[in-house]
Design an enzyme around this catalytic site. Structure first.
Site, mmCIF file in Angstrom:
data_model
loop_
_atom_site.group_PDB
_atom_site.id
_atom_site.type_symbol
_atom_site.label_atom_id
_atom_site.label_comp_id
_atom_site.label_asym_id
_atom_site.label_seq_id
_atom_site.Cartn_x
_atom_site.Cartn_y
_atom_site.Cartn_z
ATOM 1 N N HIS A 8 0.863 -1.192 0.000
ATOM 2 C CA HIS A 8 0.000 0.000 0.000
ATOM 3 C C HIS A 8 0.893 1.234 0.000
ATOM 4 O O HIS A 8 0.789 2.107 0.870
ATOM 5 C CB HIS A 8 -0.936 -0.013 1.201
ATOM 6 C CG HIS A 8 -2.066 -0.999 1.064
ATOM 7 N ND1 HIS A 8 -3.225 -0.705 0.377
ATOM 8 C CD2 HIS A 8 -2.193 -2.269 1.497
ATOM 9 C CE1 HIS A 8 -4.034 -1.757 0.416
ATOM 10 N NE2 HIS A 8 -3.421 -2.729 1.087
ATOM 11 N N ASN A 35 -0.459 -4.994 -6.487
ATOM 12 C CA ASN A 35 -1.692 -4.352 -6.057
ATOM 13 C C ASN A 35 -1.399 -3.292 -5.009
ATOM 14 O O ASN A 35 -0.614 -3.510 -4.086
ATOM 15 C CB ASN A 35 -2.689 -5.378 -5.496
ATOM 16 C CG ASN A 35 -3.091 -6.401 -6.543
ATOM 17 O OD1 ASN A 35 -2.810 -7.589 -6.411
ATOM 18 N ND2 ASN A 35 -3.754 -5.947 -7.592
ATOM 19 N N ASP A 64 -6.262 -15.216 -8.051
ATOM 20 C CA ASP A 64 -7.701 -15.463 -8.163
ATOM 21 C C ASP A 64 -8.250 -15.111 -9.543
ATOM 22 O O ASP A 64 -9.463 -15.211 -9.776
ATOM 23 C CB ASP A 64 -8.469 -14.682 -7.091
ATOM 24 C CG ASP A 64 -8.301 -13.168 -7.216
ATOM 25 O OD1 ASP A 64 -7.476 -12.715 -8.039
ATOM 26 O OD2 ASP A 64 -8.995 -12.437 -6.473
ATOM 27 N N HIS A 73 -7.106 -10.164 -9.318
ATOM 28 C CA HIS A 73 -6.074 -9.245 -8.844
ATOM 29 C C HIS A 73 -4.910 -9.100 -9.828
ATOM 30 O O HIS A 73 -4.288 -8.029 -9.881
ATOM 31 C CB HIS A 73 -5.520 -9.719 -7.494
ATOM 32 C CG HIS A 73 -6.366 -9.349 -6.320
ATOM 33 N ND1 HIS A 73 -7.570 -9.962 -6.049
ATOM 34 C CD2 HIS A 73 -6.187 -8.423 -5.334
ATOM 35 C CE1 HIS A 73 -8.090 -9.443 -4.950
ATOM 36 N NE2 HIS A 73 -7.274 -8.504 -4.504
ATOM 37 N N ASP A 111 -5.839 -12.954 0.778
ATOM 38 C CA ASP A 111 -6.343 -11.608 1.083
ATOM 39 C C ASP A 111 -7.864 -11.662 1.227
ATOM 40 O O ASP A 111 -8.573 -10.712 0.889
ATOM 41 C CB ASP A 111 -5.932 -10.609 -0.005
ATOM 42 C CG ASP A 111 -6.115 -9.155 0.411
ATOM 43 O OD1 ASP A 111 -6.299 -8.897 1.610
ATOM 44 O OD2 ASP A 111 -6.112 -8.272 -0.472
ATOM 45 N N ALA A 132 -11.693 -4.986 -3.096
ATOM 46 C CA ALA A 132 -11.648 -4.977 -1.635
ATOM 47 C C ALA A 132 -11.368 -6.387 -1.122
ATOM 48 O O ALA A 132 -12.266 -7.119 -0.726
ATOM 49 C CB ALA A 132 -12.965 -4.450 -1.063
ATOM 50 N N GLY A 133 -10.095 -6.776 -1.155
ATOM 51 C CA GLY A 133 -9.766 -8.131 -0.752
ATOM 52 C C GLY A 133 -10.291 -9.123 -1.777
ATOM 53 O O GLY A 133 -10.487 -8.787 -2.951
#
Length: 389
Positions: free
Chosen positions: A201, A225, A254, A257, A280, A314-315
């Protein structure tokens, strides 16, 4: 007969057993109590009485998965800070093969995070969790993703120490944006306290990222990310993190992402010994579409993808068995490479590779049984079946 001779055994025979160095075809794993007693044909070499024998011909046996970045599952969230919700999330992921996990928090006030840490640390102490991961609040406002920007703050030493102290020695990882005021000092502090500083982040430059690594950072929070993209003149954090052998990089496999080509790029650059597949996952993992909390925010899940109202990812709703399935059947990765990224590498990062993360004699009997299509049909944790094949 001695007490040792009387120990009950479980024998798993005939499967493809993924061990360090390769795959044993028609392999055999013997479990005594909570430990792996043998990983070969032991019928004449291990004392005890086999109370269970499973013919797993055509199946795979892999080590239990180790997830170092997971926020919840089964409709529950670790950020709720209650044992009931945490155990629901833990049980959900265990049934998908994750036998070891960190509980990841979401940005909140220091008071809220301290309260959550206190509650979750009790589950670490009783063996349900491997530790805590603070993701936020020491992250970049420009790369906050699904974290409340109003609650972000610089990693002042007193604030970092407060969270570490609240976790009572169970904090194993903390995500830091090293370009923030005090960021490099925070990385040093985490290293001194025995916690993993993960860069994420972040809007850090290549040079700042290098400085953080030299200060002791050892992981990258969901690489690519919530950080600047790789640039040919301004390479940013991605290049620094991929090129340094000391860094373990998290990847969310997944299909949402990361583009498959980016996943392949990271695997080629870092290799399975430096890649940790993570989920995540938030509370929707193992559940259906709908509205779910993620810390103080609400997340909408549509077609299995979790997003904030503005469209920000969001995750995830991922479980690690699906990450394995995708790695092998979609990405074309060798099974033993995928297993290293799911189990061996994250266990080594956490410093618990002497106990779990691979199928070897003397280690915890953390095992996952997969059918020929790489679907979980059995999960054993410390010698006890959670899902019996």
């Amino acid at each position: 007969m001695t007490a040792t001779d009387a120990r009950a055994r479980t024998v798993l025979a005939g499967a493809h057993v993924v061990r360090p160095g390769g795959v044993d075809e028609g392999g055999r794993v013997t479990v005594e109590g909570s430990r792996i007693a043998a990983t070969a044909d032991d019928r004449d070499g291990v004392a005890g009485h086999a109370t269970e024998t499973h013919d797993l011909t055509g199946h795979w046996i892999v080590p239990g998965f180790v997830d170092i970045h997971v926020h919840g599952g089964g409709g529950a969230s670790f950020s709720a800070g209650t044992a009931e919700e945490a155990l629901t999330a833990i049980d959900t992921h265990r049934r998908h093969g994750t036998t070891t996990m960190l509980a990841s928090t979401v940005t909140g006030t220091l008071d809220d995070l301290s309260r959550q840490a206190g509650a979750l640390s009790e589950l670490v102490e009783q063996g349900d969790l491997a530790g805590l991961h603070f993701e936020g609040p020491f992250i970049s406002p420009g790369r906050c993703g699904a974290h409340d920007p109003d609650l972000l703050r610089a990693p002042e030493p007193d604030a970092v120490r407060r969270l570490l102290d609240a976790a009572r020695g169970t904090a194993r990882m903390m995500t830091i944006a090293p370009e923030l005021p005090g960021g490099i000092e925070a990385v040093r502090l985490l290293a001194e306290r025995g916690a993993i500083a993960a860069i994420g982040h972040t809007d850090a430059t290549y040079e700042t990222t290098r400085a953080a690594i030299e200060a002791g950072a050892r992981a990258a929070t969901h690489l690519f990310n919530a950080m600047p993209p790789l640039g040919h003149r301004a390479p940013g954090p991605v290049a620094a993190l991929l090129e340094d052998e000391r860094i373990t990089v998290e990847l969310v496999n997944d299909g949402t992402h990361l583009h498959p080509s980016v996943l392949r790029l990271a695997l080629r650059a870092a290799g399975p010994d430096r890649v940790a597949f993570i989920t995540d996952a938030m509370g929707a993992a193992g559940m259906g579409d709908g509205s779910y909390p993620l810390g103080p925010l609400r997340v909408e899940v549509t077609d299995g993808v979790a997003r904030l109202p503005d469209g920000t990812i969001a995750g995830s709703t991922l479980t690690l068995d699906h990450a394995l399935h995708r790695a092998v059947t979609v990405d074309g990765r060798p099974v033993d490479d995928a297993v290293r990224a799911l189990s061996t590498t994250p266990a080594r990062l956490l410093g618990i590779a002497d106990r779990t993360g691979s199928i070897e004699e003397g280690k915890d009997a953390d095992l996952v049984v997969l059918d020929a299509d790489f679907t979980v049909v059995g999960v054993m944790r410390r010698g006890e079946w959670l899902v019996k094949p």
